[in-house]
Design an enzyme around this catalytic site. Structure first.
Site, PDB file in Angstrom:
ATOM      1  N   ASP A   1     -31.305 -18.076 -45.232  1.00 44.04           N
ATOM      2  CA  ASP A   1     -32.318 -17.647 -44.280  1.00 44.04           C
ATOM      3  C   ASP A   1     -33.579 -18.469 -44.590  1.00 44.04           C
ATOM      4  OD1 ASP A   1     -33.841 -15.825 -42.538  1.00 44.04           O
ATOM      5  OD2 ASP A   1     -34.754 -15.215 -44.436  1.00 44.04           O
ATOM      6  N   ASP A  22     -33.755 -12.406 -47.144  1.00 42.55           N
ATOM      7  CA  ASP A  22     -34.747 -11.422 -47.596  1.00 42.55           C
ATOM      8  C   ASP A  22     -34.691 -10.109 -46.825  1.00 42.55           C
ATOM      9  OD1 ASP A  22     -35.872 -12.855 -45.273  1.00 42.55           O
ATOM     10  OD2 ASP A  22     -37.616 -11.568 -45.626  1.00 42.55           O
ATOM     11  N   ASP A  82     -37.521 -17.886 -43.215  1.00 40.06           N
ATOM     12  CA  ASP A  82     -38.771 -17.148 -43.444  1.00 40.06           C
ATOM     13  C   ASP A  82     -38.561 -16.005 -44.423  1.00 40.06           C
ATOM     14  OD1 ASP A  82     -40.971 -18.262 -42.059  1.00 40.06           O
ATOM     15  OD2 ASP A  82     -40.052 -17.697 -40.156  1.00 40.06           O
TER      16      ASP A  82
HETATM   17 MG   LIG Z   1     -36.161 -13.874 -43.499  1.00 41.26          MG
END
Ligand SMILES: [Mg+2]
Length: 266
Positions: free
Chosen positions: A11, A206, A13
């Site tokens: 991933d 995240d 961001d």
């Molecule tokens: Mg993310």
């Protein structure tokens, strides 16, 4: 320790960077993995840029990246429509990167369309919402890259694509089909295009409700990093258990059994 990883999907961001700020040691960690022959792919629900645009963003933040390693919301939506709804025109509530990928997949964009695509649009206005509303009320399909509530920036979180998609869902009383994470469709594409095996693939992200849920839906291993949205305490509450939790992505090579090269002492 996680063994037998031949491909790692990252991933962006909250995992590799936070807005304009890079996560310390992230690009070095990915470089180390590449050197050991681990295939690196990037998977983001963000649909505002094209694959090349995302690769450029990664390179500007110090990561090695090619467009064909990038699976972004715009590309995933375009491939999904080309495969499942061929021949239909698309009305886009979104940004130029989405239109670029749709056109690259041979899909025409138009105000008179059989499909509405909803995405993050930082130039959103009432006219666009109205157009999408009317098309859907007249029977158009409704597809979204994602329904992320927010996205992290260096200044804190901002309204995500989900906030815009929700406005259209609310007025039309129709739910959008989300083709980005946690929908496993991107992994179907990756398997087809890159020949991945689920047992040798790792997802690193995240967010529990997108990244870790995606991994579970694909039957692949997952690592949660704590540099972005989800906190350790939410794991139990959401019932989504990653194989591993790391403070930051910089710690990943060690967990894969890859040791940094000893620096020669002068
Ligand atoms: Mg993310």
């Amino acid at each position: 320790m996680i063994r037998n990883v031949k491909c790692a999907i990252f991933d962006l961001d909250g995992t590799l960077f936070l807005g304009k700020d890079r996560i310390e040691g992230a690009s070095e960690a990915l470089h180390m993995m590449r050197e050991k022959g681990i295939k690196i792919l990037f998977l983001t629900n963000a649909g505002t840029r094209s694959r090349e645009g995302v690769a450029e963003k990664l390179r500007s933040r110090g990561f090695e990246a090619n467009a064909d390693e990038v699976y972004c919301g715009s590309y995933i939506v375009a491939k999904y429509i080309a495969m499942h709804l061929p021949g239909k025109k698309v009305y886009v509530v979104g940004e130029p990167g989405m239109v670029e990928e749709l056109n690259a997949a041979g899909i025409e964009t138009s105000d008179d369309a059989g499909i509405v695509v909803g995405c993050l649009d930082r130039q959103i206005n009432y006219e666009k919402l109205g157009k999408a509303h009317m098309l859907i009320r007249h029977g158009a399909e409704f597809i979204a890259s994602n329904k992320d509530h927010t996205f992290p920036t260096e200044h804190g979180s901002m309204p995500g694509a989900g906030a815009i998609v929700a406005a259209i869902e609310f007025s039309t009383r129709r739910s959008a089909l989300v083709v980005g994470k946690p929908n496993p469709y991107a992994f179907t594409l990756m398997k087809e295009e890159k020949g991945l095996k689920a047992s040798e693939t790792l997802m690193v992200g995240d967010r529990l409700d997108t990244d870790i849920a995606f991994a579970k839906n694909c039957g692949i291993k997952s690592v949660l990093v704590l540099t972005g949205t989800s906190k350790k305490e939410e794991i139990k509450e959401k019932g989504l258990n990653p194989e591993l939790i790391l403070e930051t992505v910089a710690g990943l090579p060690k967990e894969l059994g890859i040791m940094p090269k000893e620096k020669p002492t002068a």
